[in-house]
Design a protein around this motif. Structure first.
Motif, short mmCIF file in Angstrom:
data_model
loop_
_atom_site.label_atom_id
_atom_site.label_comp_id
_atom_site.label_asym_id
_atom_site.label_seq_id
_atom_site.Cartn_x
_atom_site.Cartn_y
_atom_site.Cartn_z
N MET A 208 0.86 -1.18 0.00
CA MET A 208 0.00 0.00 0.00
C MET A 208 0.89 1.23 0.00
O MET A 208 1.94 1.25 0.64
CB MET A 208 -0.93 0.01 1.23
N VAL A 209 0.44 2.26 -0.73
CA VAL A 209 1.14 3.54 -0.78
C VAL A 209 0.18 4.62 -0.33
O VAL A 209 -0.92 4.75 -0.88
CB VAL A 209 1.66 3.85 -2.20
N VAL A 210 0.57 5.39 0.69
CA VAL A 210 -0.29 6.48 1.17
C VAL A 210 0.48 7.80 1.05
O VAL A 210 1.51 7.98 1.68
CB VAL A 210 -0.77 6.24 2.62
N PRO A 211 0.00 8.70 0.20
CA PRO A 211 0.63 10.01 0.06
C PRO A 211 0.43 10.86 1.32
O PRO A 211 -0.38 10.51 2.20
CB PRO A 211 -0.10 10.64 -1.13
N ASN A 212 1.14 11.99 1.39
CA ASN A 212 0.90 12.90 2.51
C ASN A 212 -0.37 13.72 2.25
O ASN A 212 -1.04 13.54 1.22
CB ASN A 212 2.12 13.78 2.78
N LEU A 213 -0.70 14.62 3.16
CA LEU A 213 -1.98 15.33 3.09
C LEU A 213 -2.12 16.25 1.89
O LEU A 213 -3.24 16.66 1.57
CB LEU A 213 -2.20 16.13 4.38
N CYS A 214 -1.02 16.58 1.24
CA CYS A 214 -1.12 17.37 0.02
C CYS A 214 -1.28 16.46 -1.20
O CYS A 214 -2.21 16.62 -1.97
CB CYS A 214 0.10 18.27 -0.15
N ASN A 215 -0.40 15.51 -1.33
CA ASN A 215 -0.39 14.67 -2.53
C ASN A 215 -1.52 13.65 -2.58
O ASN A 215 -1.71 13.00 -3.62
CB ASN A 215 0.96 13.98 -2.66
N ASP A 216 -2.27 13.51 -1.49
CA ASP A 216 -3.46 12.65 -1.55
C ASP A 216 -4.73 13.46 -1.85
O ASP A 216 -5.83 12.91 -1.83
CB ASP A 216 -3.62 11.84 -0.26
N ALA A 217 -4.59 14.76 -2.12
CA ALA A 217 -5.70 15.66 -2.45
C ALA A 217 -6.59 15.99 -1.26
O ALA A 217 -7.67 16.52 -1.43
CB ALA A 217 -6.54 15.11 -3.60
N HIS A 218 -6.13 15.70 -0.04
CA HIS A 218 -6.88 16.11 1.15
C HIS A 218 -6.78 17.63 1.33
O HIS A 218 -7.79 18.31 1.52
CB HIS A 218 -6.33 15.39 2.38
N ASP A 219 -5.56 18.17 1.25
CA ASP A 219 -5.34 19.60 1.44
C ASP A 219 -5.01 20.33 0.16
O ASP A 219 -4.98 21.56 0.14
CB ASP A 219 -4.18 19.83 2.43
N CYS A 220 -4.72 19.62 -0.91
CA CYS A 220 -4.33 20.21 -2.20
C CYS A 220 -5.27 19.72 -3.29
O CYS A 220 -6.01 18.75 -3.09
CB CYS A 220 -2.88 19.85 -2.52
N PRO A 221 -5.25 20.36 -4.46
CA PRO A 221 -6.18 19.97 -5.53
C PRO A 221 -5.93 18.55 -6.03
O PRO A 221 -4.84 17.99 -5.90
CB PRO A 221 -5.89 21.00 -6.63
N LEU A 222 -6.96 18.00 -6.68
CA LEU A 222 -6.83 16.68 -7.28
C LEU A 222 -5.75 16.66 -8.35
O LEU A 222 -5.11 15.62 -8.58
CB LEU A 222 -8.16 16.23 -7.88
N GLY A 223 -5.52 17.79 -9.01
CA GLY A 223 -4.46 17.86 -10.00
C GLY A 223 -3.10 17.59 -9.40
O GLY A 223 -2.22 17.01 -10.05
N THR A 224 -2.90 18.01 -8.16
CA THR A 224 -1.63 17.73 -7.47
C THR A 224 -1.48 16.24 -7.25
O THR A 224 -0.40 15.66 -7.48
CB THR A 224 -1.59 18.48 -6.13
N ALA A 225 -2.54 15.59 -6.80
CA ALA A 225 -2.51 14.14 -6.60
C ALA A 225 -2.29 13.42 -7.92
O ALA A 225 -1.55 12.42 -7.99
CB ALA A 225 -3.81 13.67 -5.95
#
Length: 321
Positions: A208-225
């Protein structure tokens, strides 16, 4: 007469010289190069490289890597993640895949544990410790296979508290399985370990791979993810596990944006898939079941009755090793 002939000869020689000068190429200085055209055409903009197409001879799946993004619906992911949805249309995706509930943590626990263990909030392991349950990671290791979780921003192995670079423990489900803490401490690692694991062809049976709060689109746009996923997928496509035909990559979201149905986009990337659109109702427990099938482990709780993801996608399961 002689004078007139001489004049005519001179005129003819001049005409020949002019004509010769018009047709001859311009001289190139010694050691130099020909001059560039006076009006060069503008270069065309580079196009994005296409995703690898499906292979005609895929291998059976012996490794699965699950990538999880955050809190967006099927329609949002389809519209705002062009690279990820491009993978979906090239390989395969489910149109009726639902998360289990809200908020985040119960969904992560369900993905790897076959049930939510009654967890209904995002509290840390001290409040939501699973003291006697087993995860798919522990199942895989008990069956003689391998397992790993790669968490972006995590300050150390199996971190039980928020910190580092936008790391939150609620997105790291293995940290909640107290009976597997020693395994978590060894194999639940910062994402910096992932690139070498890909390059050496040593991805785990269950990963499993879990990005941080930006790269998972929680705090940043979906485009970032989407851009983040593209970076890792390009590495995976260049690695030996993909080349062998034995690696399947699943991209999903933990939950949607609280809109009705809790439907999320779930993409299945494997050489056996070619523009495969699946309408079978699936859920996070279907992923649990797939991970167990690949690891050769029994089905936990909800996974036992969940629709089979491998059946829905006609995903070939290879001999686990």
């Amino acid at each position: 007469m002689l004078l007139r002939a001489a004049v005519m000869a001179c005129v003819l020689l001049a005409v020949v010289a002019v004509l010769t000068g018009c047709t001859a190429a311009a001289p190139v200085p010694s050691g130099g190069s020909a001059p560039a055209p006076s009006a060069p055409s503008a270069p065309s903009a580079p196009s994005a490289p296409p995703a690898p197409s499906a292979s005609s001879s895929p291998g059976g799946v012996t490794k699965v890597l699950v990538i999880v993004v955050e809190n967006h619906s099927f329609d949002q992911m389809r519209a705002q993640m062009p690279y990820t949805f491009g993978l979906a249309t090239t390989f395969g995706y489910a149109t009726r895949y639902t998360a289990i509930r809200h908020p985040s943590l119960p969904n992560y626990v369900a993905l790897v544990g076959g049930q939510t263990y009654g967890i209904a909030d995002d509290g840390g392991p001290s409040a939501n410790a699973i003291r006697s349950g087993m995860s798919v990671f522990g199942q895989a290791i008990a069956a003689g296979r391998t397992a790993a979780l790669f968490a972006e921003g995590m300050p150390g192995n199996c971190a039980l508290a928020n910190g580092g670079d936008r790391y939150v423990v609620k997105h790291n489900p293995w940290a909640y399985f107290a009976a597997e803490r020693s395994l978590c401490t060894r194999f639940d690692v910062p994402i910096e370990n992932l690139a070498a694991t890909i390059a050496t062809g040593t991805l785990p049976t269950v990963g499993m791979v879990v990005p941080n709060l930006c790269n998972d689109a929680h705090d940043c746009p979906l485009g970032t993810a989407d851009a983040w996923i593209r970076g890792w997928m390009e590495k995976l496509f260049a690695g030996p596990d993909w080349a062998s035909g034995h690696l399947a990559v699943l991209i999903t979201a933990d939950e949607n944006d609280d809109s009705p149905g809790n439907t999320v986009l779930t993409v299945v990337v494997h050489p056996s898939q070619a523009a495969h659109v699946v309408a079978t109702p699936l859920s996070h427990y279907s992923v649990t079941r797939l991970l167990e099938d690949v690891a050769g482990a029994p089905h936990l709780f909800g996974a036992a009755s969940a629709p089979s993801l491998s059946t829905a996608f006609a995903l070939p399961i290879g001999a686990a090793h």
